[in-house]
Design a protein around this motif. Structure first.
Motif, PDB file in Angstrom:
ATOM      1  N   MET A  43       4.425   2.535  13.556  1.00 11.03           N
ATOM      2  CA  MET A  43       5.063   2.753  14.853  1.00 11.03           C
ATOM      3  C   MET A  43       5.072   1.439  15.614  1.00 11.03           C
ATOM      4  O   MET A  43       4.353   0.502  15.272  1.00 11.03           O
ATOM      5  N   LYS A  44       5.892   1.391  16.649  1.00  7.36           N
ATOM      6  CA  LYS A  44       5.960   0.192  17.484  1.00  7.36           C
ATOM      7  C   LYS A  44       5.018   0.327  18.669  1.00  7.36           C
ATOM      8  O   LYS A  44       5.031   1.336  19.373  1.00  7.36           O
ATOM      9  N   ILE A  45       4.179  -0.683  18.846  1.00  8.81           N
ATOM     10  CA  ILE A  45       3.291  -0.761  19.998  1.00  8.81           C
ATOM     11  C   ILE A  45       3.559  -2.094  20.673  1.00  8.81           C
ATOM     12  O   ILE A  45       3.385  -3.144  20.063  1.00  8.81           O
ATOM     13  N   PHE A  46       4.018  -2.032  21.925  1.00  4.09           N
ATOM     14  CA  PHE A  46       4.386  -3.236  22.676  1.00  4.09           C
ATOM     15  C   PHE A  46       5.349  -4.113  21.891  1.00  4.09           C
ATOM     16  O   PHE A  46       5.217  -5.329  21.821  1.00  4.09           O
ATOM     17  N   GLY A  47       6.326  -3.457  21.239  1.00  6.91           N
ATOM     18  CA  GLY A  47       7.367  -4.160  20.507  1.00  6.91           C
ATOM     19  C   GLY A  47       6.979  -4.659  19.128  1.00  6.91           C
ATOM     20  O   GLY A  47       7.783  -5.262  18.431  1.00  6.91           O
ATOM     21  N   LYS A  48       5.745  -4.411  18.718  1.00  9.34           N
ATOM     22  CA  LYS A  48       5.273  -4.888  17.417  1.00  9.34           C
ATOM     23  C   LYS A  48       5.055  -3.690  16.488  1.00  9.34           C
ATOM     24  O   LYS A  48       4.471  -2.688  16.875  1.00  9.34           O
ATOM     25  N   GLU A  49       5.543  -3.798  15.239  1.00  2.84           N
ATOM     26  CA  GLU A  49       5.362  -2.739  14.243  1.00  2.84           C
ATOM     27  C   GLU A  49       3.916  -2.741  13.741  1.00  2.84           C
ATOM     28  O   GLU A  49       3.408  -3.760  13.275  1.00  2.84           O
ATOM     29  N   VAL A  50       3.263  -1.582  13.855  1.00  3.88           N
ATOM     30  CA  VAL A  50       1.870  -1.431  13.432  1.00  3.88           C
ATOM     31  C   VAL A  50       1.786  -0.278  12.439  1.00  3.88           C
ATOM     32  O   VAL A  50       2.297   0.814  12.702  1.00  3.88           O
ATOM     33  N   ALA A  51       1.154  -0.508  11.291  1.00  3.89           N
ATOM     34  CA  ALA A  51       1.025   0.535  10.262  1.00  3.89           C
ATOM     35  C   ALA A  51      -0.014   1.566  10.689  1.00  3.89           C
ATOM     36  O   ALA A  51      -1.057   1.219  11.248  1.00  3.89           O
ATOM     37  N   PHE A  52       0.286   2.845  10.434  1.00  2.00           N
ATOM     38  CA  PHE A  52      -0.701   3.892  10.679  1.00  2.00           C
ATOM     39  C   PHE A  52      -1.920   3.622   9.802  1.00  2.00           C
ATOM     40  O   PHE A  52      -1.773   3.253   8.631  1.00  2.00           O
ATOM     41  N   PRO A  53      -3.136   3.857  10.319  1.00  2.00           N
ATOM     42  CA  PRO A  53      -4.346   3.630   9.513  1.00  2.00           C
ATOM     43  C   PRO A  53      -4.655   4.823   8.600  1.00  2.00           C
ATOM     44  O   PRO A  53      -5.758   5.383   8.607  1.00  2.00           O
ATOM     45  N   ARG A  54      -3.655   5.227   7.817  1.00  2.82           N
ATOM     46  CA  ARG A  54      -3.762   6.331   6.858  1.00  2.82           C
ATOM     47  C   ARG A  54      -2.411   6.442   6.168  1.00  2.82           C
ATOM     48  O   ARG A  54      -1.421   5.895   6.656  1.00  2.82           O
ATOM     49  N   LEU A  55      -2.357   7.163   5.067  1.00  5.67           N
ATOM     50  CA  LEU A  55      -1.082   7.463   4.416  1.00  5.67           C
ATOM     51  C   LEU A  55      -0.631   8.854   4.866  1.00  5.67           C
ATOM     52  O   LEU A  55      -1.469   9.712   5.146  1.00  5.67           O
ATOM     53  N   THR A  56       0.685   9.070   4.918  1.00  2.03           N
ATOM     54  CA  THR A  56       1.200  10.351   5.393  1.00  2.03           C
ATOM     55  C   THR A  56       2.307  10.872   4.473  1.00  2.03           C
ATOM     56  O   THR A  56       2.866  10.128   3.664  1.00  2.03           O
ATOM     57  N   ALA A  57       2.607  12.154   4.634  1.00  2.00           N
ATOM     58  CA  ALA A  57       3.715  12.787   3.909  1.00  2.00           C
ATOM     59  C   ALA A  57       4.158  13.998   4.716  1.00  2.00           C
ATOM     60  O   ALA A  57       3.349  14.642   5.390  1.00  2.00           O
ATOM     61  N   TRP A  58       5.448  14.322   4.648  1.00  2.00           N
ATOM     62  CA  TRP A  58       6.025  15.455   5.380  1.00  2.00           C
ATOM     63  C   TRP A  58       6.766  16.357   4.399  1.00  2.00           C
ATOM     64  O   TRP A  58       7.664  15.901   3.688  1.00  2.00           O
ATOM     65  N   TYR A  59       6.370  17.619   4.358  1.00  2.00           N
ATOM     66  CA  TYR A  59       6.989  18.619   3.494  1.00  2.00           C
ATOM     67  C   TYR A  59       7.433  19.787   4.368  1.00  2.00           C
ATOM     68  O   TYR A  59       6.686  20.207   5.266  1.00  2.00           O
ATOM     69  N   ALA A  60       8.663  20.287   4.121  1.00  2.00           N
ATOM     70  CA  ALA A  60       9.160  21.379   4.961  1.00  2.00           C
ATOM     71  C   ALA A  60      10.280  22.134   4.269  1.00  2.00           C
ATOM     72  O   ALA A  60      10.899  21.642   3.325  1.00  2.00           O
ATOM     73  N   GLU A  61      10.532  23.335   4.775  1.00  2.00           N
ATOM     74  CA  GLU A  61      11.629  24.172   4.294  1.00  2.00           C
ATOM     75  C   GLU A  61      12.908  23.833   5.064  1.00  2.00           C
ATOM     76  O   GLU A  61      12.850  23.393   6.213  1.00  2.00           O
ATOM     77  N   ASN A  62      14.033  24.082   4.447  1.00  2.00           N
ATOM     78  CA  ASN A  62      15.340  24.023   5.100  1.00  2.00           C
ATOM     79  C   ASN A  62      15.613  22.720   5.842  1.00  2.00           C
ATOM     80  O   ASN A  62      16.238  22.719   6.899  1.00  2.00           O
ATOM     81  N   GLY A  63      15.122  21.612   5.322  1.00  2.00           N
ATOM     82  CA  GLY A  63      15.424  20.307   5.913  1.00  2.00           C
ATOM     83  C   GLY A  63      14.841  20.078   7.293  1.00  2.00           C
ATOM     84  O   GLY A  63      15.323  19.231   8.053  1.00  2.00           O
ATOM     85  N   LYS A  64      13.786  20.813   7.663  1.00  2.00           N
ATOM     86  CA  LYS A  64      13.174  20.682   8.996  1.00  2.00           C
ATOM     87  C   LYS A  64      12.559  19.297   9.157  1.00  2.00           C
ATOM     88  O   LYS A  64      11.654  18.911   8.419  1.00  2.00           O
ATOM     89  N   THR A  65      13.052  18.558  10.139  1.00  2.00           N
ATOM     90  CA  THR A  65      12.493  17.240  10.441  1.00  2.00           C
ATOM     91  C   THR A  65      11.414  17.388  11.514  1.00  2.00           C
ATOM     92  O   THR A  65      11.312  18.424  12.171  1.00  2.00           O
ATOM     93  N   TYR A  66      10.626  16.332  11.676  1.00  2.00           N
ATOM     94  CA  TYR A  66       9.546  16.340  12.671  1.00  2.00           C
ATOM     95  C   TYR A  66       9.399  14.924  13.193  1.00  2.00           C
ATOM     96  O   TYR A  66       9.304  13.973  12.418  1.00  2.00           O
ATOM     97  N   THR A  67       9.400  14.789  14.516  1.00  2.00           N
ATOM     98  CA  THR A  67       9.302  13.471  15.134  1.00  2.00           C
ATOM     99  C   THR A  67       8.029  13.367  15.959  1.00  2.00           C
ATOM    100  O   THR A  67       7.760  14.226  16.805  1.00  2.00           O
TER     101      THR A  67
END
Length: 193
Positions: A43-67
């Motif tokens: 994510m961007k913090i004060f205009g700088k891209e910072v990596a989340f301190p973990r790995l992530t994955a998103w799984y869902a039915e019917n193309g459901k997005t999540y922001t």
């Protein structure tokens, strides 16, 4: 903190959190570690891209997005393992979930900062069902209006934690960094509207 009664509310007020130890086999840890399409998002913090301190994955039915944190998650289809776990969780929670956000904490430096799961697509009073696999980690809660009101819970391998009612309106939660920790996978089942 240990709990004698699984249906005991772990929060003193303004929400409901229930903990169920030994809910599911910890054998799913290695399987999910290999079969999930893990990503190093940021994510961007004060205009700088910072990596989340973990790995992530998103799984869902019917193309459901999540922001969240400015990141739009495009879903993958549920794996067979996730569907098996989801069915068992739905039976306990009494809710039909259509999505899952997964976090892989590889070591003690991987963490999740203070936050609430209050995105509009989760609805007014979301039910979040959290499965823990792998090593144990501490989950901390802090009340928004009275920050001295805190709760610490050790999430054990194979446990289920349900956050429901007005919890997301009143309480922040986090997984803090620790000196040493075994790898841990967290599956948070959600209902996206």
């Amino acid at each position: 903190m240990s709990f004698l009664f699984p249906d005991q509310n772990l929060l003193p007020f303004d929400g409901e959190v229930l903990y169920f130890p030994n809910f599911i086999s910890n054998d799913f840890f290695e399987k999910l570690k290999e079969e999930i399409n893990w990503k190093q998002e940021g994510m961007k913090i004060f205009g700088k891209e910072v990596a989340f301190p973990r790995l992530t994955a998103w799984y869902a039915e019917n193309g459901k997005t999540y922001t969240y944190s400015g990141l739009k998650n495009i879903p993958e289809e549920f794996t067979e393992s996730l569907l098996l776990i989801k069915k068992k969780v739905e039976s306990q929670a009494g809710v039909r979930f259509n999505s899952a956000l997964l976090n892989y904490y590889r070591h003690g430096n991987d963490s999740m900062g203070w936050h609430t799961d209050n995105e509009p697509e989760l609805g007014e009073n979301p039910v979040i069902a959290s499965i823990s696999l792998g090593g144990s980690r501490k989950l901390q809660f802090k009340h928004k209006a009275t920050p001295k009101s805190t709760q610490n819970i050790i999430l054990e391998p194979g446990s289920l934690l349900l956050m429901q009612g007005s919890t997301q309106h009143h309480w922040l939660h986090q997984i803090p960094k620790v000196k040493e920790a075994e790898g841990r996978i967290n599956i948070t089942f959600r209902r996206i509207f």
